[in-house]
Design an enzyme around this catalytic site. Structure first.
Site, mmCIF file in Angstrom:
data_model
loop_
_atom_site.group_PDB
_atom_site.id
_atom_site.type_symbol
_atom_site.label_atom_id
_atom_site.label_comp_id
_atom_site.label_asym_id
_atom_site.label_seq_id
_atom_site.Cartn_x
_atom_site.Cartn_y
_atom_site.Cartn_z
ATOM 1 N N CYS A 156 0.810 -1.225 0.000
ATOM 2 C CA CYS A 156 0.000 0.000 0.000
ATOM 3 C C CYS A 156 0.845 1.277 0.000
ATOM 4 C CB CYS A 156 -0.942 -0.004 1.203
ATOM 5 S SG CYS A 156 -1.974 -1.479 1.266
ATOM 6 N N HIS A 288 -2.908 8.461 5.727
ATOM 7 C CA HIS A 288 -3.126 7.112 5.213
ATOM 8 C C HIS A 288 -4.586 6.728 5.417
ATOM 9 C CE1 HIS A 288 -2.093 3.184 3.787
ATOM 10 N NE2 HIS A 288 -2.394 2.593 4.918
ATOM 11 N N GLU A 299 -1.401 5.873 13.160
ATOM 12 C CA GLU A 299 -1.012 7.017 12.343
ATOM 13 C C GLU A 299 -1.156 8.324 13.105
ATOM 14 O OE1 GLU A 299 -2.018 9.258 8.121
ATOM 15 O OE2 GLU A 299 -3.343 7.690 8.839
ATOM 16 N N LYS A 320 -9.189 8.294 1.167
ATOM 17 C CA LYS A 320 -9.777 6.955 1.096
ATOM 18 C C LYS A 320 -11.242 6.951 1.514
ATOM 19 C CE LYS A 320 -5.428 4.433 1.903
ATOM 20 N NZ LYS A 320 -4.511 5.574 2.117
ATOM 21 N N HIS A 325 -9.578 2.457 -0.646
ATOM 22 C CA HIS A 325 -8.148 2.178 -0.545
ATOM 23 C C HIS A 325 -7.676 1.580 -1.863
ATOM 24 C CE1 HIS A 325 -4.276 1.155 0.742
ATOM 25 N NE2 HIS A 325 -4.520 0.702 1.954
ATOM 26 N N PHE A 384 1.195 -3.167 4.706
ATOM 27 C CA PHE A 384 1.463 -4.472 5.303
ATOM 28 C C PHE A 384 2.970 -4.669 5.408
ATOM 29 C CE2 PHE A 384 -2.442 -7.384 4.297
ATOM 30 C CZ PHE A 384 -3.219 -6.606 5.132
#
Length: 777
Positions: A156, A288, A299, A320, A325, A384
């Site tokens: 991502c 994010h 975050e 997002k 996403h 990830f």
């Protein structure tokens, strides 16, 4: 580096204008998904692309791949807006960098269904569109770009990482302009994976809101054209400036972020430092903001860690919440939104926000955009396996150029290689010295294949290996061995200044096949949540960070057979720019039944059932690691040096997939540029470690290139004809053998190491001995 053009394809339509109009008004494009059957899933919504008109198949291949189509659409918009850049920059000074998470997964799925389930007839060429590098090379061919063509796959964070890498290509003089971006599209396998992790929200995602229930997936593409400032002259035709970027690893968990936010905060702080930005100057952060409880909380903590007291005054919002996403495309699409926010001085909203969460205590611009006054903004993306990326952006002409970091030589202090020819230094020394002629590959089903046989028990316990696939085991063991060889322990030597870059051509095929097969055959209920996290290309790098403590800059590059060389080149750039003291570079790939079958169907493998000497690839697997250090850091701990990486260069043929130039013009240019960067005259080259692996057209092109550039006819080593073609590990292995060749007295001066992808991307490395080169055991 200036942004001269932008393009986007999202749930709101096929242009940047449509994306921005929707985002600035807080319109949510996350709706019921029509292109997939989502019965039995936690959700039925996503940021799906509007139906596209299907014209005649594009010219990039005999097959069609949706992710390539959307990338081409976004790229065409960006290149059209930046037409003046293309007119000013020759093709060989133009590059392409693409970030993606799933790449051509739909092509691989289509091929698998055809072969294993007998559903339809699909040509083998469909597989050519599956790897990440296919995206980069299709775009390069479409726009006739013959500079660097690179794919980055840090899940991502991929396209944010790609933008930073593209900026580095311009900063180091490797290119004057770069088409950079990302793309990903929906698949049942993708939805099944996130569904198995219970990460999907049943309603459109509500990032940072106290009642958030998870993320919403989106699909699409975003593209930018970056250009050197001198070419833009006064910059009046440019849209924004990329001041700097930062990368880091959490080294914490395969999916969950570090709740302390330390890893993400390091990436943000690095972007600020590289861009010479004070935290108080930041007026907006495009977060994010996935909508999952753990990610949003981590975050928020990371933003406070990095910005300090300035965090109370900054506006933060999540794109997002409106497009979903976009995985590998998230970073670039959110960068486009950030640039538009700076241009219009408008902080876009976080749609759907409805309840305060005590842990998420920043200003998230709930639901309605608001005016702002700022010259600088940040864009965050976290992935990830704990890969973090942050971009620092500014309005054009509003900031002084950052001061260049002090440069330093880059030396190699540790090596390790797990190969079919052996896994010890002794075996590698023999290979470097050319001892023995027996092939390390054996016949399997008529193909010549090389397998690695080793016992990882000395480096990983059975418990540690329990959820690792073979690619990860090879990566972690090779990394640990190389660090031990270098005498470097990240947990004692400042792990936040020691990075990990992985080069893998095909990625975690064992995990991808193991996860996708049951989903395709039995539906989402068969999805294994323990396997899904291993399906991202950067999973191995994340595990290396976790098991070694190397949590500095983290990236994963997927340039097919040139991946390991790409990792070494990227490490040189980061080390020379003082972004780390040391970087562990890993080249790794493994063989599965599907990998072998795919190469065989494409007619690329050497066969034992044909008369005469087998022609084609002797396919192999390997895990190879090298520790690169700034010379000053190595000297401070009296480290022994194998040699010095003085230069690297990347070029392309732009002839399409599996059509390398038989005259080797692109590779000759790569070798020449690598030597020039390292200050090595061609006549001083004593040996070439060739990419030659058994494909006549490619091997002949390399031979012609070497003969033209190096008329003194240095020794040309072709070890892959014996040890096999280890795909992404090939360049790494050749570099190790080149370094060892000085130890065994085979050669005494500078050498070139060549790597080439199947699609005609060429990477040359220039290595030379150092005065302090000693005798590693």
């Amino acid at each position: 580096m200036l942004v001269a053009g932008m393009g986007a394809v999202t749930a709101h339509g096929g242009t940047v204008a449509r994306l921005w109009d929707a985002v600035r008004h807080g319109r949510v494009g996350i709706r019921p998904v029509r292109g997939l059957v989502l019965d039995g899933y936690r959700t039925s919504v996503g940021g799906e692309l509007p139906p596209a008109k299907q014209g005649s198949p594009p010219s990039y291949a005999c097959c069609r791949e949706p992710v390539v189509d959307v990338a081409l659409t976004a790229a065409t918009e960006a290149m059209t807006e930046a037409a003046w850049v293309r007119a000013a920059v020759p093709a060989y000074r133009f590059g392409v960098v693409i970030g993606t998470c799933n790449a051509g997964l739909l092509s691989a799925r289509k091929w698998y269904v055809s072969r294993e389930l007998g559903d339809g007839e699909v040509p083998a060429e469909q597989l050519l569109l599956a790897p990440p590098q296919a995206l980069a090379e299709v775009l390069a061919s479409h726009f006739t770009i013959t500079g660097p063509a690179i794919a980055i796959n840090t899940a991502c964070a991929a396209s944010a990482n790609a933008i930073g890498y593209a900026a580095d290509l311009i900063r180091t003089g490797a290119a004057d302009a770069v088409l950079v971006g990302g793309a990903d599209v929906f698949s049942d396998v993708l939805f099944a994976g996130f569904n198995s992790l219970e990460s999907l929200s049943p309603e459109p995602a509500k990032p940072y809101s106290g009642d958030r229930q998870g993320l919403s997936l989106g699909e699409g593409s975003g593209m930018l054209v970056l250009v050197r400032g001198e070419i833009a002259q006064d910059g009046g035709r440019c849209l924004a400036e990329v001041l700097g970027y930062g990368l880091s690893a959490d080294g914490y968990h395969v999916t969950a972020p570090d709740p302390t936010g330390r890893g993400a905060a390091r990436a943000i702080a690095s972007a600020l430092r590289r861009g010479a930005v004070d935290p108080a100057d930041v007026g907006y952060v495009n977060g994010h903001g996935t909508g999952t409880p753990k990610n949003d909380a981590a975050e928020s903590v990371a933003t406070r860690r990095a910005l300090g007291e300035a965090a109370d005054k900054v506006a933060v919002s999540s794109t997002k919440s409106m497009v979903g996403h976009l995985l590998g495309a998230a970073g670039v699409v959110e960068t486009i939104v950030t640039i538009k926010a700076l241009q219009e001085q408008l902080a876009p909203p976080t749609a759907g926000w409805s309840a305060q969460d005590p842990v998420c205590d920043l200003d998230y611009v709930p639901n309605v955009a608001r005016p702002m006054t700022t010259d600088v903004a940040l864009s965050n993306n976290f992935a990830f396996a704990g890969a973090n990326a942050c971009l620092a952006l500014a309005r054009t002409g509003c900031r002084p150029a950052p001061t260049a970091a002090p440069t330093d030589r880059v030396v190699i202090t540790g090596i390790a290689a797990l190969t079919p020819a052996g896994c010890t230094v002794g075996a590698l020394r023999d290979l470097a010295a050319g001892v023995g002629t027996e092939s390390a590959c054996v016949a399997e089903g008529g193909n010549l294949l090389g397998r690695v046989e080793f016992d990882p028990a000395a480096w990983l316990t059975p418990r540690e290996r329990r959820r690792m696939d073979r690619l990860t085991v090879l990566s972690v063991v090779a990394a640990k061995q190389a660090l031990a060889d270098a005498g470097l322990d990240p947990r004692r030597h400042g792990g936040d200044r020691i990075g990990v870059i992985v080069g893998t051509g095909l990625g975690p095929m064992e995990s991808m096949e193991g996860f996708a097969r049951p989903v395709i055959e039995s539906g989402p209920g068969a999805a294994n949540p323990a396997v899904f996290p291993n399906t991202v290309y950067n999973a191995a790098g994340g595990q290396v960070a976790m098991h070694t403590g190397a949590v500095g800059p983290a990236s994963t590059m997927s340039v097919l057979h040139a991946s390991g060389a790409a990792a070494l080149g990227y490490a040189q750039d980061l080390l020379e720019a003082d972004q780390a003291d040391a970087i562990v570079c890993i080249g790794v790939d493994v063989l599965t039944a599907s990998v072998v079958r795919g190469y065989a169907e494409l007619g690329l493998l050497a066969r034992t059932d044909r008369p005469g000497e087998p022609r084609g690839l002797r396919l192999a697997e390997a895990g190879v690691a090298l520790v690169l250090e700034r010379a000053s850091a190595a000297a401070s701990r009296a480290a022994e040096e194998y040699g010095e990486l003085v230069g690297h260069a990347i070029t392309g043929d732009a002839r399409g997939l599996v059509h390398p130039d038989p005259d080797g013009v692109g590779l000759e240019r790569a070798m020449s540029l690598a030597l020039a960067r390292g200050g090595v005259p061609p006549e001083r080259v004593t040996a070439v470690w060739a990419a030659a692996a058994g494909l006549p057209r490619a091997d002949a092109g390399e031979a012609r290139a070497v003969a033209r550039l190096l008329p003194q006819r240095p020794v040309v080593h072709r070890p892959k004809l014996r040890v096999g073609e280890p795909i992404g590990a090939g360049g790494s292995l050749l570099a190790v053998l080149a370094l060892l060749s000085w130890r065994v007295g085979a050669i005494a001066g500078p050498v070139l190491v060549n790597s080439s992808s199947l699609g005609g991307t060429h990477i040359a490395l220039a290595l030379r001995p150092t005065e302090s080169e000693g005798n590693h055991a």
